[in-house]
Design an enzyme around this catalytic site. Structure first.
Site, PDB file in Angstrom:
ATOM      1  N   ASN A  86       9.989  -5.596   3.107  1.00 46.74           N
ATOM      2  CA  ASN A  86      10.885  -5.210   2.018  1.00 46.74           C
ATOM      3  C   ASN A  86      10.750  -3.717   1.761  1.00 46.74           C
ATOM      4  O   ASN A  86       9.632  -3.177   1.778  1.00 46.74           O
ATOM      5  CB  ASN A  86      10.536  -5.985   0.748  1.00 46.74           C
ATOM      6  CG  ASN A  86      10.789  -7.473   0.890  1.00 46.74           C
ATOM      7  OD1 ASN A  86      11.774  -7.886   1.507  1.00 46.74           O
ATOM      8  ND2 ASN A  86       9.907  -8.290   0.347  1.00 46.74           N
ATOM      9  N   HIS A  99       3.919  -3.267   3.916  1.00 42.50           N
ATOM     10  CA  HIS A  99       3.315  -4.535   4.343  1.00 42.50           C
ATOM     11  C   HIS A  99       4.355  -5.403   5.015  1.00 42.50           C
ATOM     12  O   HIS A  99       5.538  -5.354   4.686  1.00 42.50           O
ATOM     13  CB  HIS A  99       2.664  -5.262   3.166  1.00 42.50           C
ATOM     14  CG  HIS A  99       3.566  -5.400   1.974  1.00 42.50           C
ATOM     15  ND1 HIS A  99       3.781  -4.369   1.088  1.00 42.50           N
ATOM     16  CD2 HIS A  99       4.326  -6.428   1.538  1.00 42.50           C
ATOM     17  CE1 HIS A  99       4.626  -4.767   0.153  1.00 42.50           C
ATOM     18  NE2 HIS A  99       4.987  -6.011   0.411  1.00 42.50           N
TER      19      HIS A  99
HETATM   20  P1  5GP Z   1       6.894  -7.003  -1.848  1.00 49.88           P
HETATM   21  O1  5GP Z   1       7.840  -7.571  -2.859  1.00 49.88           O
HETATM   22  O2  5GP Z   1       6.369  -5.655  -2.271  1.00 49.88           O
HETATM   23  O3  5GP Z   1       7.436  -7.013  -0.459  1.00 49.88           O
HETATM   24  O4  5GP Z   1       5.686  -8.016  -1.803  1.00 49.88           O
HETATM   25  C1  5GP Z   1       4.497  -7.827  -2.491  1.00 49.88           C
HETATM   26  C2  5GP Z   1       3.691  -9.099  -2.322  1.00 49.88           C
HETATM   27  O5  5GP Z   1       2.361  -8.833  -2.668  1.00 49.88           O
HETATM   28  C3  5GP Z   1       4.176 -10.246  -3.208  1.00 49.88           C
HETATM   29  O6  5GP Z   1       4.526 -11.367  -2.395  1.00 49.88           O
HETATM   30  C4  5GP Z   1       2.978 -10.524  -4.113  1.00 49.88           C
HETATM   31  O7  5GP Z   1       2.809 -11.890  -4.390  1.00 49.88           O
HETATM   32  C5  5GP Z   1       1.829  -9.939  -3.337  1.00 49.88           C
HETATM   33  N1  5GP Z   1       0.745  -9.434  -4.156  1.00 49.88           N
HETATM   34  C6  5GP Z   1       0.872  -8.611  -5.227  1.00 49.88           C
HETATM   35  N2  5GP Z   1      -0.335  -8.321  -5.751  1.00 49.88           N
HETATM   36  C7  5GP Z   1      -1.247  -8.978  -4.966  1.00 49.88           C
HETATM   37  C8  5GP Z   1      -2.677  -9.059  -5.015  1.00 49.88           C
HETATM   38  O8  5GP Z   1      -3.352  -8.482  -5.870  1.00 49.88           O
HETATM   39  N3  5GP Z   1      -3.274  -9.824  -4.062  1.00 49.88           N
HETATM   40  C9  5GP Z   1      -2.548 -10.477  -3.102  1.00 49.88           C
HETATM   41  N4  5GP Z   1      -3.243 -11.196  -2.213  1.00 49.88           N
HETATM   42  N5  5GP Z   1      -1.203 -10.417  -3.031  1.00 49.88           N
HETATM   43  C10 5GP Z   1      -0.562  -9.683  -3.967  1.00 49.88           C
END
Ligand code: 5GP
Length: 114
Positions: A86, A99
């Site tokens: 994303n 990521h």
């Molecule tokens: P994005 O929306 O930025 O592509 O995805 C971020 C992802 O990181 C989300 O799916 C969220 O659940 C995950 N995430 C956010 N904070 C943490 C954290 O502290 N630990 C872990 N393991 N995942 C996280």
């Protein structure tokens, strides 16, 4: 600016890490959207895909290969999976440390909402 992911990579904040080497770290998403939901993260702080440079080509390719290996280890290689990066607001990015999402373990439905 650093995010929570840098603290996870440095093992200052707990996470369920499934793989780590000198270039990437992979750990279970805290709020899984599928039975398998693992994030593959470059150890280097790259905020978004827009910030990746030709110098990052190696680590970006490595992320894909690590994702495929983790998919095999979690027995979803044959059933199938989805890899997602994303980017920024329309992409739904919440954590500004690049990521790769590895999602699988059930049929994931249409690629995007129409
Ligand atoms: P994005 O929306 O930025 O592509 O995805 C971020 C992802 O990181 C989300 O799916 C969220 O659940 C995950 N995430 C956010 N904070 C943490 C954290 O502290 N630990 C872990 N393991 N995942 C996280």
């Amino acid at each position: 600016m650093s995010t929570i992911f840098s603290k996870i990579i440095a093992r200052e904040v707990p996470a369920n890490i499934v793989y780590q080497d000198d270039r990437v770290t992979a750990f279970h998403d805290i709020n899984p959207a599928a039975p398998v939901h693992i994030l593959i993260v470059p150890n280097k702080e790259i905020p978004t895909m827009n910030d990746a440079t030709p110098e990052d080509e190696g680590v970006l390719g490595h992320m894909l290969l690590v994702a495929a290996q983790i998919a095999r280890e979690h027995n979803i290689a044959e059933s199938g999976y989805r890899l997602i990066i994303n980017t920024n607001a329309d992409g739904g990015q919440e954590v500004f440390h690049l990521h790769l999402h590895l999602l699988g373990g059930r049929p994931l439905g249409p690629m995007v909402q129409r």
